[in-house]
Design a protein around this motif. Structure first.
Motif, PDB file in Angstrom:
ATOM      1  N   TYR A  72      36.991  -7.771  22.090  1.00 40.75           N
ATOM      2  CA  TYR A  72      37.492  -9.200  21.828  1.00 40.75           C
ATOM      3  C   TYR A  72      36.162 -10.189  21.622  1.00 40.75           C
ATOM      4  O   TYR A  72      36.275 -10.769  20.686  1.00 40.75           O
ATOM      5  N   ARG A  73      35.194  -9.846  22.536  1.00 39.68           N
ATOM      6  CA  ARG A  73      33.829 -10.729  22.362  1.00 39.68           C
ATOM      7  C   ARG A  73      32.830 -10.108  21.842  1.00 39.68           C
ATOM      8  O   ARG A  73      32.620  -8.846  21.843  1.00 39.68           O
ATOM      9  N   SER A  74      32.056 -10.836  20.900  1.00 44.47           N
ATOM     10  CA  SER A  74      30.869 -10.204  20.161  1.00 44.47           C
ATOM     11  C   SER A  74      29.654 -11.000  20.870  1.00 44.47           C
ATOM     12  O   SER A  74      30.007 -12.365  21.285  1.00 44.47           O
ATOM     13  N   PHE A  75      28.417 -10.482  20.538  1.00 45.21           N
ATOM     14  CA  PHE A  75      27.470 -11.290  21.599  1.00 45.21           C
ATOM     15  C   PHE A  75      26.253 -11.639  20.587  1.00 45.21           C
ATOM     16  O   PHE A  75      26.012 -10.879  19.440  1.00 45.21           O
ATOM     17  N   ILE A  76      25.657 -12.343  20.941  1.00 46.04           N
ATOM     18  CA  ILE A  76      24.299 -12.747  20.486  1.00 46.04           C
ATOM     19  C   ILE A  76      22.915 -12.719  21.491  1.00 46.04           C
ATOM     20  O   ILE A  76      23.076 -12.507  22.536  1.00 46.04           O
ATOM     21  N   GLN A  77      21.944 -12.303  20.751  1.00 46.61           N
ATOM     22  CA  GLN A  77      20.536 -12.299  21.667  1.00 46.61           C
ATOM     23  C   GLN A  77      20.199 -13.484  22.248  1.00 46.61           C
ATOM     24  O   GLN A  77      20.188 -14.623  21.456  1.00 46.61           O
ATOM     25  N   GLY A  78      19.460 -13.641  23.280  1.00 43.66           N
ATOM     26  CA  GLY A  78      18.842 -14.649  23.966  1.00 43.66           C
ATOM     27  C   GLY A  78      17.443 -15.244  23.298  1.00 43.66           C
ATOM     28  O   GLY A  78      17.014 -13.813  22.885  1.00 43.66           O
ATOM     29  N   ASN A  79      17.041 -16.158  23.543  1.00 48.67           N
ATOM     30  CA  ASN A  79      15.617 -16.346  23.133  1.00 48.67           C
ATOM     31  C   ASN A  79      15.341 -16.058  21.660  1.00 48.67           C
ATOM     32  O   ASN A  79      14.277 -15.486  21.283  1.00 48.67           O
ATOM     33  N   SER A  80      16.166 -16.262  20.547  1.00 51.56           N
ATOM     34  CA  SER A  80      16.062 -16.185  19.309  1.00 51.56           C
ATOM     35  C   SER A  80      16.740 -16.958  18.640  1.00 51.56           C
ATOM     36  O   SER A  80      17.504 -17.729  19.168  1.00 51.56           O
ATOM     37  N   PRO A  81      16.673 -16.972  17.230  1.00 52.93           N
ATOM     38  CA  PRO A  81      17.814 -17.896  16.331  1.00 52.93           C
ATOM     39  C   PRO A  81      19.134 -17.570  16.493  1.00 52.93           C
ATOM     40  O   PRO A  81      19.824 -18.348  16.140  1.00 52.93           O
TER      41      PRO A  81
END
Lengths: 311, 636, 502
Positions: B311-320
């Protein structure tokens, strides 16, 4: 005189088939029948002869296997004909959870009668069939006679032109029977046509104009009652009570004309008439009981022929 | 709230749905007529059969024209009385009993009792009313035949269509009345079961220092009721003149209480109210979600951190990398105080990091036409909790504003910018304060909300419904009623199925048939998948073959006649399954209790779609019922 | 007349019904828990029987109508399948509220199934809690798991495993997890969990120990342990005491309480060592007795040989004659030079040449044989006891902990730990000089203590080395910051080498 043909069947056949399509029972074979306006037609026959099948075919409750059934010159399965007919089945097929008033009201609504007309008819019919005292009780509490009466009321709610009755007098007591027959004759006087099935021959003889006799699905005899039952070679004479000397002379007169006196004596009234008389007296003189002494003398009260008797 | 399938707007849905409906019904009718023509043609010759078919069609239309509302109403009243007098009210008694014992079944110490209770009560109502409707509607017409009351009825000028329709109407009225009463009782039950209050005395409070010089506040906890308590904080301002003032407790388990301070000094007492803020019906405005990856390109999907549930997709931290929501039709008149944003993010830590602190994130607003992006909030994430942020009308940026464009890579390798690079004007960013609607929302009401994760090696995840603008709150009672209307629609469908099927079949078979169709409706998606061959492990025969041989799903079918027979039969069977699958609507679209339970308004477009779907099924079913009644030989 | 008779009969029936209510009440009155300090009532006869057999469900609030009716209709398996499926689905969709509610329903449905309680309690405390990012929420769900298990214990009062599970999870999940600092802090402040328990006793290790004792109590009341290992089972409570004492120092306490707690730990460990533990072979051992039997073995062995000196060599020679040339050759070869076949042959030779004590005794002369057999018998017995006790000691690292408890009681060691604690704090604040000084002082104290004769061999214990390595981690960082390296003159050089630090 060409009168309206209300009901007509042409080569009407009904065969019951089993699940696999094979013939099981041939209930009706090639029936040709015409019923005219204003007459009372009796359909006779033993049990299983096809009387009920015929009525169901005419009402559209069954589909013909071949041939046609026409009511008011339209096919029997045309729903609009129902506006002008009434049906009194043998068993009362009414909703047991309604009371009398609601039943008539429901069926009345189905005819889209105007409200005041509907209400008036409901009142009148309930009174006519004598159920005013029980009109608020649910039908499941009714006796057989009562359900027959309410069935009759629903058959008449729309003041129909044609009334189809299945065994109308079967199972009724003599008073009820008499009332039913009186009602049928009354309906005829109002110009209605009546088709009735019965195996009670005496009742049919009393009211019907024409009869048809079915046996094993085939029409065996049809015609006017008076014509069919007339005994041609006998003359019937009824007189007031004559002194015993008259007998010999009357015999002589008859023989002079070439006939023969077959029977001479007091006729019998019908048991129905006696019964009704007793009931009537019971109403007017309650408390009067049967006296055993009368039997001992062997001289029971004679029946007076000049009492009420309808023909 | 988790929304796995979002429903389209009414205008989007209507045209294709109506078209599909017309095609299906129309083609079905044509096929039926054609079949009828062929069969009668074989038996009676083509001319006669054509006359019959024409006559049948004419009859049908004539019957339709002669439908009389008076008669329908009479039959409806009949069915109503029938239902009452058959003592259907026993179902009522069952309902009351279940409610009384519900308390033992529910978990009073749950962190979200409102949701549990509401879900439970909707489930109970749903099941009971459906069973009730099923049994009432399935016995009526078969009983008519059994007790031959149909003879009397059929000799009156009532059309078969009226019998069917009248019964449907009567039972619907009856069950609606019951549903209304049950609904009122349910509402009372939920409110009452959750109701409670706490006690707060002076002994529960302690003085604590505040950042202000010499000012002290009172802090403490209320008594424990239903296995939870609330923290209380009385600020110095309140304490200056406490008598008569009101303060809200901290929210716990989804609600707060209001504290009224009474009396002075030693006699000071704290009176707590009942439950507040527990029952809401938010009306959310959803946006379109896209993901920006670490190379600054926008894509449809983020990173999968290994969850089974996608259901959820993720993004990285400390990045654009960022989560980007695009909103449309945002007008200042609707939001005079700013944009109330609510979000529920997923958080994934690759290392524990600072255990005491949640992963930090930043929320920014971007103008999709000029590219101006201003960061409005830095927040500490709390997974599985909804965070509320208000984007004010006048924004002081939390970090340096930027003007950027959004680029996507097409399948042919070209790069597309939403704002051409040469049109980006960095001057927009040179302000100390920004106006929300003047600088950041476009003239036609579009605006983007960007969420970034700030901690390195941690991840934020979201699905499209996870962030929304809380437009306003609808009244909870209305939402409750809407939920019950959805139940009503299900009930209506069951009545229609029950009456229709029972016009052809006997009562028990009609009941079974209706239950079967309902179950097919509940598993609608799965059935369709199966019919289209999209399920793993193949169709019916194929699975059976593997089960008997105890093979696993990957084993191939044998390459011989048996394998071919199985494949081909499966295709036929799948076709039949597909047909059956369309006999019932997707019942899940009526099961909307989760909206009510989670405090979200059931969208009107969903309700309209539901109502239209019910209607779309009602019409062909009614026609089917009518035909069955008409063609049935009553006295046979 | 008939109407009256029928009416009278009805009245009589009603009276009988009313009269029957009293015995029914006696039988079926549920037990009620005590309220506000008053004792509860034990309930009617049936309720008492239930308590007796540990089938408690008889408190009024606990009776589950729905579950009972499910069981009556035999629907339990269906409901169970549906609920378990739903629970998995909720877990996948991270719908924790619904998951918790479903698990409680599941447990209500089958309250006597131990495995349901165990699995789902563990599921909540270990799997669900880790899904949360915020430690406070993790704590909440660990406690949910523990509460869940405690409910299971209430329903299954005679279940050893469930009680043990509560003890284990309380100790491990709060005491040993990554968030232990935060968890222990929250646990101490958690009034709901502890109720009236005084602050001093609100340590997860102590609470865990309480539960271990409860489990031991169940065994003492006659319930068999079954497949659970006795030696491990009884080691848990004293180990918790050890961990508690250790944790005190990690929290920064170095006063007499620490010494007292380590003493307590030592006493409990000794008591544990005195317990009679059956082995898998069937004999009973006591962990404390290993030295005794080792000594006895040595003595008896000497004694045996002295009964008839030289007999053993004689017998060996005789047996050698029975060897085949290949076996003899292989046996005589140096073991490093043997090839595979020769190893086999050598093993065979060894077997043949092996003379057991009993065999030796049997070959003694008539006047010594009786004595010899007696000694041989005793010797074998002692040997077996020694071997098995040693094995079982290994399972619980008995010697290490015995040493450790004693070691930690030394004032020098407590002081050393204090210095290490302060040194680490100083390092975190950036004061390198102070921290290094503290560490060096600590190391000196440790060396002094560990060189004491009673702690010989402590160095070789893996656990001791690991502990030391953890301490050295910070020390190496200090050195690095000061641009220094560890010299060869490092006071604990040998220990560091043994720990593999070089």
């Amino acid at each position: 005189m060409e009168t309206d043909v209300i009901i007509e069947t042409r080569n009407l056949t009904k065969t019951y088939r089993d699940f696999w399509g094979r013939q099981k029972v041939r209930a009706l074979s090639a029936l040709d029948l015409k019923i005219y306006r204003g007459e009372i037609f009796g359909l006779l026959g033993p049990n299983g002869s096809g009387k009920t099948t015929t009525t169901k075919l005419l009402l559209g409750l069954l589909f013909p296997s071949s041939g046609e059934a026409l009511v008011f010159n339209n096919p029997a399965d045309d729903v609009s004909k129902n506006e002008r007919i009434g049906y009194l089945p043998e068993e009362s097929y009414l909703y047991k959870f309604l009371n009398a008033e609601e039943t008539l009201d429901f069926y009345g609504r189905l005819f889209r009668l105007p409200t005041n007309v509907r209400r008036q008819r409901v009142r009148d019919l309930i009174e006519m069939v004598g159920l005013g005292w029980a009109k608020r009780r649910q039908l499941k509490e009714y006796s057989k006679g009562m359900t027959r009466r309410i069935g009759l009321a629903q058959a008449l709610i729309n003041d129909p032109e044609l009334i189809i009755m299945d065994e109308p007098t079967t199972g009724l007591d003599p008073i009820g029977c008499r009332e039913m027959k009186d009602l049928i004759l009354d309906l005829k006087r109002q110009g209605k046509t009546i088709l009735m099935c019965s195996h009670l021959l005496a009742d049919v003889q009393d009211v019907c104009d024409r009869i048809g006799i079915l046996y094993q699905g085939e029409l065996k005899e049809m015609g006017r009652v008076s014509d069919l039952l007339q005994v041609r070679d006998v003359t019937d004479i009824q007189t007031t009570k004559l002194p015993p000397e008259a007998e010999a002379e009357i015999r002589r007169v008859v023989e002079r004309f070439g006939g023969q006196v077959k029977s001479y004596g007091a006729p019998s009234a019908s048991l129905e008439e006696l019964f009704l008389k007793v009931v009537e007296e019971g109403k007017t003189h309650p408390g009067k009981r049967y006296q055993a002494s009368e039997q001992a003398t062997g001289d029971s009260k004679p029946f007076e022929a000049n009492q009420k008797k309808e023909g | 709230m988790v929304l796995e399938t979002q429903f389209p707007s009414l205008t989007e849905w209507f045209k294709p749905a109506a078209l599909a409906w017309i095609i299906r019904i129309g083609s079905f009718c044509l096929i039926a007529l054609a079949l009828g023509f062929l069969i009668t043609g074989v038996r009676m010759g083509p001319k006669r059969s054509w006359a019959i078919v024409k006559g049948a069609i004419k009859n049908a239309f004539s019957d339709l024209a002669h439908l009389s509302f008076k008669r329908i109403f009479a039959v409806a009243m009949l069915s109503f009385k029938e239902a009452i007098r058959r003592k259907i009210l026993i179902g009522f008694v069952v309902f009351i009993i279940v409610l009384l014992f519900a308390g033992m079944f529910l978990d009073p110490s749950s962190q979200d009792p409102a949701r549990l209770y509401i879900n439970f009560i909707f489930w109970v109502n749903n099941v009971l009313i459906l069973l009730l409707a099923l049994f009432i509607s399935s016995f009526s017409i078969p009983n008519d035949f059994k007790y031959k009351t149909i003879y009397t009825l059929a000799t009156k000028p009532v059309r078969s269509g009226e019998i069917v329709l009248g019964r449907i109407l009567g039972f619907t009225l009856m069950c609606s009345a019951m549903l209304i009463v049950m609904g009122v009782l349910s509402y009372g039950f939920v409110i009452r079961s959750v109701a409670h209050t706490h006690k707060l005395t002076s002994d529960d409070l302690r003085y604590v220092a505040t950042t202000q010089e010499g000012a002290q506040a009172l802090e403490g906890k209320t008594s424990t009721v239903k296995e939870h308590k609330h923290s209380v904080y009385l600020s110095p301002e309140i304490l200056k003149d406490p008598a008569g003032k009101t303060v809200m407790t901290e929210p716990t388990n989804g609600h707060t209480h209001q504290i009224t301070i009474v009396g002075q000094g030693k006699d000071r007492q704290y009176k707590l109210s009942g439950v507040k803020n527990m029952f809401t019906a938010r009306v959310p405005i959803y946006g379109n979600l896209r993901f920006r990856d670490t190379t600054n390109f926008d894509t449809n999907k983020g990173i999968n951190v290994g969850d089974e549930w996608e259901y959820r997709s993720f993004i990285q931290g400390n990045s654009p990398a960022a989560l980007i929501w695009l909103f449309k039709n945002i007008k200042q008149s609707s939001f005079p105080n700013g944009l109330p944003v609510e979000m529920t993010l997923g958080v994934f830590r690759t290392h524990k990091g600072n255990i005491e602190r949640g992963v930090m994130g930043g929320l920014a607003i971007r103008n999709p036409d000029t590219g101006l992006m201003v960061e409005t909030h830095l927040f500490e994430s709390v997974e599985f909790n909804t965070k509320r942020l208000l984007v004010p009308l006048k924004i002081k940026p939390a970090s340096r504003p930027q003007v950027i464009s959004s680029k996507t890579k097409l399948s042919n390798g070209n790069v597309v910018h939403d704002i051409p690079e040469n049109k980006l004007n960095q001057a927009y960013a040179q302000k100390a304060e920004f106006d929300l609607f003047k600088d950041l929302v476009t003239a036609d009401g579009r605006v983007e909300i960007w969420v970034r994760c700030l901690d390195p090696m941690q991840y934020f995840g979201a699905a499209e419904p996870d962030l929304y603008i809380r437009a306003y709150d609808a009244p909870f009672a209305l939402n409750f009623v809407k939920g019950f209307v959805c139940i009503w629609l299900e009930m209506f469908l069951i009545i229609v199925y029950g009456v229709t099927l029972s016009s052809l079949l006997s009562a028990p078979i009609a009941i079974l048939g209706t239950i079967f169709i309902m179950i097919t409706g509940v598993f609608h998606n799965y059935v369709l998948q199966l019919a289209n061959g999209l399920t793993e492990g193949g169709g019916v025969l194929e699975s059976m073959y593997r089960l008997l041989r105890q093979d696993n799903m990957i084993t191939e079918l044998p390459d011989n006649v048996l394998g071919d027979v199985i494949s081909m039969s499966d295709q036929v069977i799948n076709y039949i399954i597909g047909f059956v699958g369309y006999l019932a609507p997707d019942m899940n679209q009526f099961a909307n209790s989760e909206y009510v339970a989670s405090g979200f308004d059931i969208p009107w477009n969903l309700m309209t779609i539901d109502a239209l779907t019910a209607l779309a099924f009602f019409i062909p079913l009614y026609i089917f019922g009518y035909l069955c009644m008409k063609l049935r030989e009553i006295a046979a | 007349m008939n109407k009256n008779a029928s009416f009278r009969r009805k009245i009589i029936y009603v009276i009988i019904l009313a009269a029957l209510l009293y015995p029914m009440f006696l039988l079926s009155q549920p037990a009620s828990p005590g309220k506000d300090g008053q004792a509860g009532s034990p309930g009617g006869k049936l309720a008492q029987l239930r308590t007796q057999y540990g089938m408690d469900e008889s408190e009024l609030g606990d009776v589950d109508i729905i579950a009972t009716s499910f069981r009556l209709f035999g629907l339990t398996p269906i409901a169970d399948t549906i609920l378990w499926d739903a629970a998995n689905k909720y877990k996948m969709k991270k719908d924790w509220i619904s998951l918790a509610a479903t698990l409680k329903q599941l447990a209500r449905l089958m309250p006597r199934y131990e495995s349901v309680w165990r699995f789902q309690g563990w599921n909540l405390a270990y799997n669900v809690s880790t899904e949360f990012d915020d430690y406070r929420q993790r704590y909440h769900w660990v406690i949910e798991g523990l509460k869940f298990l405690e409910n299971g214990v209430k329903m299954n009062k005679k279940s050893i495993r469930l009680t043990w599970d509560v003890a284990w999870h309380t100790s491990q999940k709060i005491g040993k997890s990554d968030e232990r600092v935060q968890f222990r802090r929250m646990y101490k402040a958690d009034d709901d969990v502890h109720g009236s328990r005084p602050i001093e006793l609100r340590d997860c290790w102590l609470v865990g120990k309480e539960w271990y004792h409860k489990a031991e109590g169940i065994v003492a009341s006659g319930v068999p342990l079954g497949k659970i290992s006795e030696v491990l089972f009884y080691s848990n409570a004293p180990m918790n005491q050890m961990n508690y004492s250790d944790n005190l120092e990690k929290d920064g306490r170095f006063d007499e309480k620490v010494e007292r707690e380590w003493k307590k730990a030592q006493d409990e460990w000794t008591a544990f060592g005195n317990r009679e533990i059956p082995t898998s072979q069937g004999q009973i051992i006591r962990l404390n007795d290993q030295e005794f039997f080792a000594n006895q073995e040595k003595q008896l062995s000497r004694e045996l040989e002295e009964i008839q000196p030289g007999l053993r060599e004689e017998m060996i020679q005789q047996r050698r004659l029975k060897l085949t040339p290949e076996q003899a050759a292989a046996y005589d070869k140096n073991w490093v030079d043997r090839n595979a076949e020769e190893i086999n042959l050598a093993n065979e030779a060894e077997e043949i040449l092996n003379i057991t004590n009993m065999q030796l005794a049997e070959k003694m002369s008539a006047d010594r044989i009786e004595h010899g057999l007696e000694v041989a018998q005793k010797l074998d017995n002692a040997k077996e006891q020694s071997v098995w006790t040693d094995r079982y000691r290994d399972i619980v690292n008995f010697k290490y902990w015995r040493h450790r408890a004693a070691f930690e009681q030394l004032p020098d060691v407590i002081q050393a730990r204090k210095l290490i604690y302060e040194g680490k704090k100083a390092f975190q604040q950036g004061d390198l000089t102070v921290s290094k000084r503290d560490y060096d002082q600590a190391f000196a104290l440790i060396k002094k203590s560990k060189d004491l004769p009673q702690f010989a061999g402590l160095d070789d214990e893996d656990a001791f080395q690991l502990d030391f390595k953890a301490v050295m981690e910070t020390y190496m960082k200090i050195l690095e910051q000061r641009n220094e390296t560890l010299g060869d003159d490092f006071i604990l050089h040998d220990l560091w080498e043994k720990a593999g630090g070089l």
